[in-house]
Structures are given as C-alpha cells and as structure tokens.
Design a protein around this motif. Structure first.
Motif, PDB file in Angstrom:
ATOM      1  N   LEU A 246       0.836  -1.204   0.000  1.00 49.55           N
ATOM      2  CA  LEU A 246       0.000   0.000   0.000  1.00 49.55           C
ATOM      3  C   LEU A 246       0.870   1.254   0.000  1.00 49.55           C
ATOM      4  CD1 LEU A 246      -2.722   1.486   0.312  1.00 49.55           C
ATOM      5  CD2 LEU A 246      -2.472   1.219   2.785  1.00 49.55           C
ATOM      6  N   LEU A 247       1.907   1.257   0.831  1.00 51.96           N
ATOM      7  CA  LEU A 247       2.799   2.417   0.902  1.00 51.96           C
ATOM      8  C   LEU A 247       3.552   2.610  -0.411  1.00 51.96           C
ATOM      9  CD1 LEU A 247       4.222   1.942   4.523  1.00 51.96           C
ATOM     10  CD2 LEU A 247       2.364   3.447   3.775  1.00 51.96           C
ATOM     11  N   ALA A 248       3.884   1.506  -1.061  1.00 48.03           N
ATOM     12  CA  ALA A 248       4.563   1.597  -2.360  1.00 48.03           C
ATOM     13  C   ALA A 248       3.618   2.141  -3.418  1.00 48.03           C
ATOM     14  CB  ALA A 248       5.091   0.223  -2.767  1.00 48.03           C
ATOM     15  N   SER A 249       2.336   1.769  -3.329  1.00 51.24           N
ATOM     16  CA  SER A 249       1.366   2.190  -4.344  1.00 51.24           C
ATOM     17  C   SER A 249       1.140   3.695  -4.342  1.00 51.24           C
ATOM     18  CB  SER A 249       0.033   1.465  -4.138  1.00 51.24           C
ATOM     19  OG  SER A 249      -0.642   1.954  -2.988  1.00 51.24           O
ATOM     20  N   CYS A 250       1.406   4.348  -3.193  1.00 50.69           N
ATOM     21  CA  CYS A 250       1.222   5.806  -3.143  1.00 50.69           C
ATOM     22  C   CYS A 250       2.554   6.548  -3.180  1.00 50.69           C
ATOM     23  CB  CYS A 250       0.394   6.209  -1.932  1.00 50.69           C
ATOM     24  SG  CYS A 250       1.119   5.786  -0.342  1.00 50.69           S
ATOM     25  N   GLY A 251       3.614   5.818  -3.552  1.00 49.72           N
ATOM     26  CA  GLY A 251       4.897   6.456  -3.788  1.00 49.72           C
ATOM     27  C   GLY A 251       5.751   6.752  -2.578  1.00 49.72           C
ATOM     28  N   LEU A 252       5.366   6.280  -1.409  1.00 46.46           N
ATOM     29  CA  LEU A 252       6.153   6.563  -0.205  1.00 46.46           C
ATOM     30  C   LEU A 252       7.438   5.746  -0.156  1.00 46.46           C
ATOM     31  CD1 LEU A 252       3.394   6.906   2.533  1.00 46.46           C
ATOM     32  CD2 LEU A 252       4.971   8.691   1.750  1.00 46.46           C
ATOM     33  N   ILE A 253       7.386   4.531  -0.704  1.00 47.42           N
ATOM     34  CA  ILE A 253       8.569   3.668  -0.741  1.00 47.42           C
ATOM     35  C   ILE A 253       8.615   2.942  -2.081  1.00 47.42           C
ATOM     36  CG2 ILE A 253       8.660   3.264   1.761  1.00 47.42           C
ATOM     37  CD1 ILE A 253       7.308   0.536   1.241  1.00 47.42           C
TER      38      ILE A 253
ATOM     39  N   LYS B  61      11.476   9.660   1.958  1.00 44.34           N
ATOM     40  CA  LYS B  61      11.211  10.401   3.197  1.00 44.34           C
ATOM     41  C   LYS B  61      11.917   9.789   4.408  1.00 44.34           C
ATOM     42  CE  LYS B  61       6.717  12.451   1.985  1.00 44.34           C
ATOM     43  NZ  LYS B  61       6.976  13.862   2.378  1.00 44.34           N
ATOM     44  N   ASN B  62      12.764   8.775   4.148  1.00 48.08           N
ATOM     45  CA  ASN B  62      13.478   8.112   5.252  1.00 48.08           C
ATOM     46  C   ASN B  62      12.522   7.654   6.356  1.00 48.08           C
ATOM     47  OD1 ASN B  62      16.220   8.557   4.231  1.00 48.08           O
ATOM     48  ND2 ASN B  62      15.770  10.723   4.601  1.00 48.08           N
ATOM     49  N   LEU B  63      11.408   7.088   5.916  1.00 48.42           N
ATOM     50  CA  LEU B  63      10.409   6.602   6.871  1.00 48.42           C
ATOM     51  C   LEU B  63      11.011   5.527   7.768  1.00 48.42           C
ATOM     52  CD1 LEU B  63       7.308   6.247   4.507  1.00 48.42           C
ATOM     53  CD2 LEU B  63       7.875   8.193   6.004  1.00 48.42           C
ATOM     54  N   ARG B  64      10.593   5.536   9.023  1.00 47.77           N
ATOM     55  CA  ARG B  64      10.984   4.481   9.953  1.00 47.77           C
ATOM     56  C   ARG B  64       9.744   3.646  10.267  1.00 47.77           C
ATOM     57  NH1 ARG B  64      12.975   7.469  14.897  1.00 47.77           N
ATOM     58  NH2 ARG B  64      11.598   9.108  14.122  1.00 47.77           N
ATOM     59  N   PHE B  65       9.938   2.345  10.428  1.00 48.33           N
ATOM     60  CA  PHE B  65       8.805   1.447  10.578  1.00 48.33           C
ATOM     61  C   PHE B  65       8.797   0.778  11.944  1.00 48.33           C
ATOM     62  CE2 PHE B  65       9.702   1.882   6.093  1.00 48.33           C
ATOM     63  CZ  PHE B  65       8.446   2.206   5.596  1.00 48.33           C
TER      64      PHE B  65
END
Length: 267
Positions: A145-152, A172-176
């Motif tokens: 899902l996150l890939a589908s909206c371009g975040l990763i 965005k250097n998101l941390r999970f």
C-alpha cells in the motif's frame, strides 16, 4: 428393599449417562465458527436464523487476535473461522504446518494508512514513524500500500510477503514500527501514521474513505474467507454457512452498514 433401591439408583445413573451421550450426538447439527468482532462476528449473527432454517445451530466464538482462531481450527476446537484473507492463511499454513483451506470468499476490508498528525501523504515529514502489522502477510500488504502511493519502492511488488528489508527506495526516510495488528489503533496517537486492517479500524471509529491517507484498491487479492480444516470444505454445514453469507441479505446489510466502502462484498 435396600438392594432394590440400590439397583434402581444404579439403573437411573446409567440411563442418565446414556441419555446424555445420545443428546451429545445431536450437536452434529451445530457448527462453531471463530471470528473477530467486526464485521465478521456481526455478519455471522446476521445469518443465525438462516442456518437454523437449514437445520444447523450456528455458534459464534469471538477472538481478538489473528493467531488463536487458526490454532483452534487446526486443533478441532472450532469447525471454521472467519477473519482472515487467503494470503494470510497460506502463509500461516506454511509457517506452522497447518492444513487449513478456503471454503468461500465473502468480502474485502480495504487496508488504509491513517494518521492523527497529518492530513495527506505529502505532509509526512522526513523520518516519520509508520506503524505496520507485524505478521508476515499483513506486513507485506501494508508495504505494498505504501509503495502504491509512492512513499517507498520495493524490490518486488509481486511479493506479498515483503518486509522492510525489501525496501529499495525511501525518499522520506520513513521508519517502521512493527506492531501486532490488533494494537495498531491504540498506537495511532503515538506515531506519524499507521497502516490498519479494516476489522480493527472500524471498531476504532476509523473510516477508510474519509480518514485514510491511502486506501487499498478494489483489485486487492486480500479477500476475507471462511476457513476450514482440510477435508471439511464439502461438509454440509460449511456449505450451508457459505451459502448463507453469500446472499443478497448479507450484501444489502454490508452496503447499508458500510456505505463508504469500508467493507465490500465479493460475491
């Protein structure tokens, strides 16, 4: 006289045990189904009378996690469960050596990214913390899902069990933060965003259409199913249950209860 009384007492006890055993056999017309509360348990209770008309007593046993209902089904404590999608069941079978199969698809609950701190994906700051489910299948689903909206960006978007290790770009250097799925609504206030399954988002008052920053598409493979032990798919009670759930009555209830598409029938 005392001997006669004793004999009569023994006879009465034996008859009672025999009668109790005969009565127990009538539970063959009972089907016990494990389910998470909403919408699964509610949908099951909606068809209790339909099952009764088909000659079966439907007993709904509620669970609040994604592990126990599969263990209970494999161990024979329940006859079926209704809470999971097919990729999760297949992953669970492979991981635990279980023998669960799909008896019928009922609906999909779109996965969504929620936040109490920002109102759009673009507003997420550099280094934002995103909470995701920690079970293999739903974690992969969240990352897709996150890939589908371009975040990763992911190494392989066809891999339903991707992990953070498979992220190849992260602008965005998101941390999970990997958290048990049922706990995600409770940590939403403490993180920048959380990807939450529908059956946990709904009781928390979250609406995918209104509150989701990103929402899973209708072409998702994650259809919620009735799962049973291998060999029981054709059991008459199971067939009756699937037929009862795949009905116009249930479709109408879903459409009325979730007019914004939080739950979507697939039959």
């Amino acid at each position: 006289m005392k001997k006669v009384f004793t004999l009569l007492l023994v006879f009465a006890v034996c008859f009672s045990v025999f009668a109790g055993g005969a009565s127990e056999k009538k539970t063959a017309n009972r089907i016990v189904v494990g389910a998470t509360p909403e919408p699964h348990a509610e949908m099951l209770r909606l068809v209790e009378d339909d099952m009764k008309s088909a000659g079966y007593e439907l007993v709904v046993k509620e669970f609040t996690d994604y592990v126990t209902p599969n263990t209970a089904l494999e161990d024979g404590e329940i006859d079926a469960n209704f809470f999971q999608h097919l990729p999760y069941m297949n992953s669970f079978n492979n991981e635990h050596g279980y023998h669960l199969v799909n008896a019928g698809g009922i609906h999909i609950e779109p996965l969504a990214l929620y936040s109490k701190k920002v109102s759009s994906v673009g507003d997420l700051k550099d280094g934002a913390v995103i909470a995701i489910p920690n079970d293999p299948t739903n974690e992969g689903r969240a990352l897709l899902l996150l890939a589908s909206c371009g975040l990763i960006g992911l190494k392989d978007v066809s891999n339903l069990e991707s992990t953070p290790m498979d992220i190849v770009s992260n602008p965005k250097n998101l941390r999970f933060s990997e958290i048990e799925a049922a706990s995600l609504p409770r940590v939403l206030e403490d993180v920048d965003g959380a990807v939450i399954n529908g059956n946990y988002a709904i009781p928390a008052g979250l609406n995918a259409s209104k509150d989701g920053l990103a929402v899973e598409g209708a072409d998702s493979p994650y259809v919620n199913i009735i799962a049973v032990k291998e060999g029981n798919k054709s059991n008459p009670a199971v067939v009756a249950l699937v037929n009862a759930l795949q009905s116009q009555k249930v479709r109408q209830w879903v459409n009325d209860r979730y007019p914004n598409g939080e739950v979507v029938p697939v039959f």
